[in-house]
Design an enzyme around this catalytic site. Structure first.
Site, PDB file in Angstrom:
ATOM      1  CG  ASN A 212      -2.532  18.881 -21.078  1.00  0.00           C
ATOM      2  OD1 ASN A 212      -1.761  17.923 -20.997  1.00  0.00           O
ATOM      3  ND2 ASN A 212      -3.866  19.465 -20.318  1.00  0.00           N
TER       4      ASN A 212
ATOM      5  CE  LYS B   3       5.137  18.374 -14.819  1.00  0.00           C
ATOM      6  NZ  LYS B   3       5.123  16.442 -14.386  1.00  0.00           N
TER       7      LYS B   3
ATOM      8  NE  ARG C 214      -4.343  -2.241   2.176  1.00  0.00           N
ATOM      9  CZ  ARG C 214      -3.513  -2.823   2.454  1.00  0.00           C
ATOM     10  NH1 ARG C 214      -2.719  -3.504   3.682  1.00  0.00           N
ATOM     11  NH2 ARG C 214      -4.718  -4.459   3.185  1.00  0.00           N
TER      12      ARG C 214
ATOM     13  CG  HIS D 167      -0.765  13.201 -26.207  1.00  0.00           C
ATOM     14  ND1 HIS D 167      -1.606  13.401 -24.828  1.00  0.00           N
ATOM     15  CD2 HIS D 167       0.593  13.026 -26.037  1.00  0.00           C
ATOM     16  CE1 HIS D 167      -0.398  13.834 -24.110  1.00  0.00           C
ATOM     17  NE2 HIS D 167       0.530  12.905 -24.598  1.00  0.00           N
TER      18      HIS D 167
ATOM     19  CG  HIS E 253       1.247  17.048 -24.243  1.00  0.00           C
ATOM     20  ND1 HIS E 253       2.599  18.598 -24.020  1.00  0.00           N
ATOM     21  CD2 HIS E 253       2.175  16.746 -23.724  1.00  0.00           C
ATOM     22  CE1 HIS E 253       3.897  18.220 -23.646  1.00  0.00           C
ATOM     23  NE2 HIS E 253       3.751  16.932 -23.657  1.00  0.00           N
TER      24      HIS E 253
ATOM     25  CD  GLU F  62      -9.236  21.765  -6.149  1.00  0.00           C
ATOM     26  OE1 GLU F  62     -10.414  21.938  -7.394  1.00  0.00           O
ATOM     27  OE2 GLU F  62      -8.069  20.425  -5.968  1.00  0.00           O
TER      28      GLU F  62
ATOM     29  CE  LYS G  68      -0.669  14.234 -13.902  1.00  0.00           C
ATOM     30  NZ  LYS G  68      -1.338  15.241 -15.181  1.00  0.00           N
TER      31      LYS G  68
ATOM     32  NE  ARG H  30      -0.050  17.377 -12.715  1.00  0.00           N
ATOM     33  CZ  ARG H  30       0.203  16.619 -12.250  1.00  0.00           C
ATOM     34  NH1 ARG H  30      -0.066  17.113 -10.991  1.00  0.00           N
ATOM     35  NH2 ARG H  30       1.397  16.015 -12.805  1.00  0.00           N
TER      36      ARG H  30
ATOM     37  CG  HIS I 129       6.341  12.951 -25.873  1.00  0.00           C
ATOM     38  ND1 HIS I 129       4.803  12.924 -25.450  1.00  0.00           N
ATOM     39  CD2 HIS I 129       6.406  13.530 -24.486  1.00  0.00           C
ATOM     40  CE1 HIS I 129       3.637  13.700 -25.038  1.00  0.00           C
ATOM     41  NE2 HIS I 129       4.781  14.489 -24.149  1.00  0.00           N
TER      42      HIS I 129
ATOM     43  CD  GLU J  70       7.441  17.356 -22.661  1.00  0.00           C
ATOM     44  OE1 GLU J  70       6.940  18.696 -22.349  1.00  0.00           O
ATOM     45  OE2 GLU J  70       6.480  17.268 -23.434  1.00  0.00           O
TER      46      GLU J  70
HETATM   47  N1  LIG Z   1       4.193  11.346 -15.266  1.00  0.00           N
HETATM   48  C1  LIG Z   1       4.784  12.051 -16.139  1.00  0.00           C
HETATM   49  O1  LIG Z   1       4.024  13.246 -15.249  1.00  0.00           O
HETATM   50  C2  LIG Z   1       4.992  11.938 -17.265  1.00  0.00           C
HETATM   51  C3  LIG Z   1       5.588  13.123 -17.834  1.00  0.00           C
HETATM   52  C4  LIG Z   1       6.091  13.060 -18.785  1.00  0.00           C
HETATM   53  C5  LIG Z   1       6.101  11.867 -19.702  1.00  0.00           C
HETATM   54  N2  LIG Z   1       5.877  10.066 -19.095  1.00  0.00           N
HETATM   55  C6  LIG Z   1       6.659   9.397 -19.722  1.00  0.00           C
HETATM   56  O2  LIG Z   1       7.549   8.957 -19.780  1.00  0.00           O
HETATM   57  C7  LIG Z   1       7.873   7.882 -21.089  1.00  0.00           C
HETATM   58  C8  LIG Z   1       9.179   8.646 -21.443  1.00  0.00           C
HETATM   59  O3  LIG Z   1       9.949   8.318 -21.123  1.00  0.00           O
HETATM   60  P1  LIG Z   1      11.751   8.314 -21.868  1.00  0.00           P
HETATM   61  O4  LIG Z   1      11.317  10.036 -22.653  1.00  0.00           O
HETATM   62  O5  LIG Z   1      12.999   9.560 -20.408  1.00  0.00           O
HETATM   63  O6  LIG Z   1      11.593   7.642 -22.459  1.00  0.00           O
HETATM   64  P2  LIG Z   1      12.521   6.365 -21.390  1.00  0.00           P
HETATM   65  O7  LIG Z   1      12.610   6.470 -20.086  1.00  0.00           O
HETATM   66  O8  LIG Z   1      12.227   5.761 -22.558  1.00  0.00           O
HETATM   67  O9  LIG Z   1      14.224   7.298 -21.930  1.00  0.00           O
HETATM   68  C9  LIG Z   1      14.587   6.581 -23.274  1.00  0.00           C
HETATM   69  C10 LIG Z   1      16.188   5.594 -23.847  1.00  0.00           C
HETATM   70  O10 LIG Z   1      16.701   6.610 -23.220  1.00  0.00           O
HETATM   71  C11 LIG Z   1      17.935   5.351 -22.153  1.00  0.00           C
HETATM   72  N3  LIG Z   1      18.276   6.225 -21.107  1.00  0.00           N
HETATM   73  C12 LIG Z   1      17.782   6.630 -20.585  1.00  0.00           C
HETATM   74  N4  LIG Z   1      19.013   7.254 -19.810  1.00  0.00           N
HETATM   75  C13 LIG Z   1      19.939   6.984 -20.204  1.00  0.00           C
HETATM   76  C14 LIG Z   1      21.387   8.004 -20.579  1.00  0.00           C
HETATM   77  N5  LIG Z   1      21.608   8.776 -19.376  1.00  0.00           N
HETATM   78  N6  LIG Z   1      21.936   7.372 -21.821  1.00  0.00           N
HETATM   79  C15 LIG Z   1      21.895   6.905 -22.302  1.00  0.00           C
HETATM   80  N7  LIG Z   1      20.505   5.919 -22.335  1.00  0.00           N
HETATM   81  C16 LIG Z   1      19.566   6.183 -21.831  1.00  0.00           C
HETATM   82  C17 LIG Z   1      16.652   4.321 -22.080  1.00  0.00           C
HETATM   83  O11 LIG Z   1      16.915   3.622 -21.698  1.00  0.00           O
HETATM   84  C18 LIG Z   1      15.461   4.452 -23.065  1.00  0.00           C
HETATM   85  O12 LIG Z   1      15.911   3.357 -24.129  1.00  0.00           O
HETATM   86  C19 LIG Z   1       6.449   7.927 -21.583  1.00  0.00           C
HETATM   87  O13 LIG Z   1       6.205   6.453 -20.923  1.00  0.00           O
HETATM   88  C20 LIG Z   1       5.683   9.032 -20.451  1.00  0.00           C
HETATM   89  O14 LIG Z   1       4.255   8.234 -20.472  1.00  0.00           O
HETATM   90  C21 LIG Z   1       5.741  10.986 -17.702  1.00  0.00           C
HETATM   91 ZN   LIG Z   2       4.915  15.932 -23.074  1.00  0.00          ZN
END
Ligand SMILES: NC(=O)c1ccc[n+]([C@@H]2O[C@H](COP(=O)([O-])OP(=O)(O)OC[C@H]3O[C@@H](n4cnc5c(N)ncnc54)[C@H](O)[C@@H]3O)[C@@H](O)[C@H]2O)c1
Ligand SMILES: [Zn+2]
Length: 359
Positions: free
Chosen positions: A240, A222, A117, A247, A243, A232, A139, A236, A259, A181
């Site tokens: 977007n 951010k 939990r 998206h 996006h 509220e 998130k 936030r 992305h 971003e």
């Molecule tokens: N929770 C949130 O608020 C939020 C916000 C934006 C995005 N996201 C999520 O984040 C994800 C995308 O994140 P991302 O773009 O970091 O993708 P990712 O985690 O897939 O990383 C991208 C690639 O880079 C590699 N990598 C990571 N660090 C590295 C480094 N220092 N050197 C070399 N390679 C490295 C990873 O192995 C992967 O292949 C999506 O799933 C998205 O939904 C979440």
């Molecule tokens: Zn984004």
């Protein structure tokens, strides 16, 4: 050790150089925890797991590595990891370190949110996108066959530790995706930041100080939007920007374009919507496009995608209110339209189609 800390959120966000070897000293919960699960992907494990394990101590640490990429962000991976922790008899006095990009941050965060939990998580982002976006805001979650991020939880970390030295190994495409971003943060909240980004040569190796200062500004922007939203204000939603269209493009291209690249195109199109509604000057879309092009990001819609397909994709992006799609729209560099107080602007389909048709 050189770093700065953002205190905008209820948890500290440390950004700087040579932080991985300092994790235990920086984050009290990592000193206290009885057991620590370091969750990472195979790529990041090879590069950075040793430094993290050495910092927190290998006797109480359990390293779990999954395949890199979005494909791993599933409930199946979540079950494997939680089963492994149960098998290793991790108790409530344990903690999780999410070491990697946004995929790891989301799934390790969701593991921590649900394991017994809820146990503490420390976000240690290693991609630019995760440092400026995914690790901030609490998130967590996984993807399903019905769509991305549909099963999850809010589980704010105890701390975020962004070691900018890890960016040295990041592929250019992943770096550009994160820069998109950052440009978004500039246009929604800080015109001076847009200027700084414009004058940064991201293709040359950046100093740790330069990275630290840029990442920190994005974290502040951010962080401020997320923190205000807990009161509220709906602010936030400004995050977007780019996006709704972004998206739709990402989905239509079956996730073959990163992305941030899709968001870059989305920002230009959505700025054109703002111009069509006379919310901003007609020069703003071009200004945004110029900044994005300079860092190698795309700004025009791929030819294979029809206006109708993009509009229909945007309508499916969860933001449909009373038949109109709601957008977060800019009024000038550094400021977003407030609308009726919600930062969501309903744009008639006809306006969207007209802008999408006029490429
Ligand atoms: N929770 C949130 O608020 C939020 C916000 C934006 C995005 N996201 C999520 O984040 C994800 C995308 O994140 P991302 O773009 O970091 O993708 P990712 O985690 O897939 O990383 C991208 C690639 O880079 C590699 N990598 C990571 N660090 C590295 C480094 N220092 N050197 C070399 N390679 C490295 C990873 O192995 C992967 O292949 C999506 O799933 C998205 O939904 C979440
Ligand atoms: Zn984004």
């Amino acid at each position: 050790v050189t770093y700065s800390t953002c205190h905008t959120l209820p948890y500290p966000v440390h950004v700087g150089s040579a932080l991985l070897p300092q994790l235990r000293a920086l984050v009290p919960v990592l000193d206290r925890a009885h057991r620590i699960a370091v969750i990472t992907d195979h790529t990041v494990k090879r590069l950075y797991a040793d430094a993290v394990v050495a910092s927190v101590g290998d006797t109480r640490t359990h390293l779990i590595s999954i395949s890199a990429g979005e494909i791993s962000k599933t409930r199946e991976t979540w079950s494997h990891i939680t089963d492994e922790l149960l098998g290793a008899q991790f108790g409530r006095d344990s903690a999780v370190i999410a070491l990697g990009g946004g995929v790891i941050g989301d799934i390790a965060g969701f593991v921590a949110a649900t394991y017994l939990r809820g146990i503490p998580v420390v976000q240690v982002p290693t991609t630019l996108l995760a440092m400026v976006d995914a690790s901030i805001g609490g998130k967590t979650g996984v993807d399903t066959a019905h769509g991305k991020n549909l099963v999850g939880a809010f589980h704010p970390p105890q701390a975020v530790v962004a070691d900018v030295d890890t960016l040295a190994t990041l592929p250019a495409r992943e770096r550009q995706s994160g820069v998109a971003e950052m440009v978004k943060h500039g246009f929604i909240a800080d015109a001076t930041y847009v200027e700084r980004l414009t004058h940064t040569d991201f293709d040359a190796p950046l100093s740790a100080n330069a990275w630290t200062s840029l990442v920190l500004r994005s974290v502040e922007i951010k962080g401020a939007a997320v923190a205000a939203d807990e009161r509220e204000s709906g602010i936030r939603k400004t995050l977007n920007f780019g996006h709704t269209i972004g998206h739709a493009i990402e989905h239509l291209l079956a996730y073959t374009l990163p992305h941030g690249h899709c968001v870059a195109i989305g920002m230009v199109v959505e700025a054109r919507l703002a111009a069509a509604l006379a919310l901003c000057d007609s020069a703003l879309p071009t200004q945004i496009a110029r900044v994005l092009e300079r860092v190698g990001l795309p700004t025009t819609i791929p030819h294979a995608l029809t206006p109708e397909a993009i509009l229909s994709g945007a309508r499916h992006d969860k933001k449909v209110r009373r038949g109109h799609v709601e957008y977060a729209l800019p009024i000038r560099a550094g400021a977003m339209a407030v609308g009726s107080g919600t930062f969501g602007i309903a744009v008639p389909d006809a306006v969207v189609l007209a802008v999408l048709t006029h490429r």
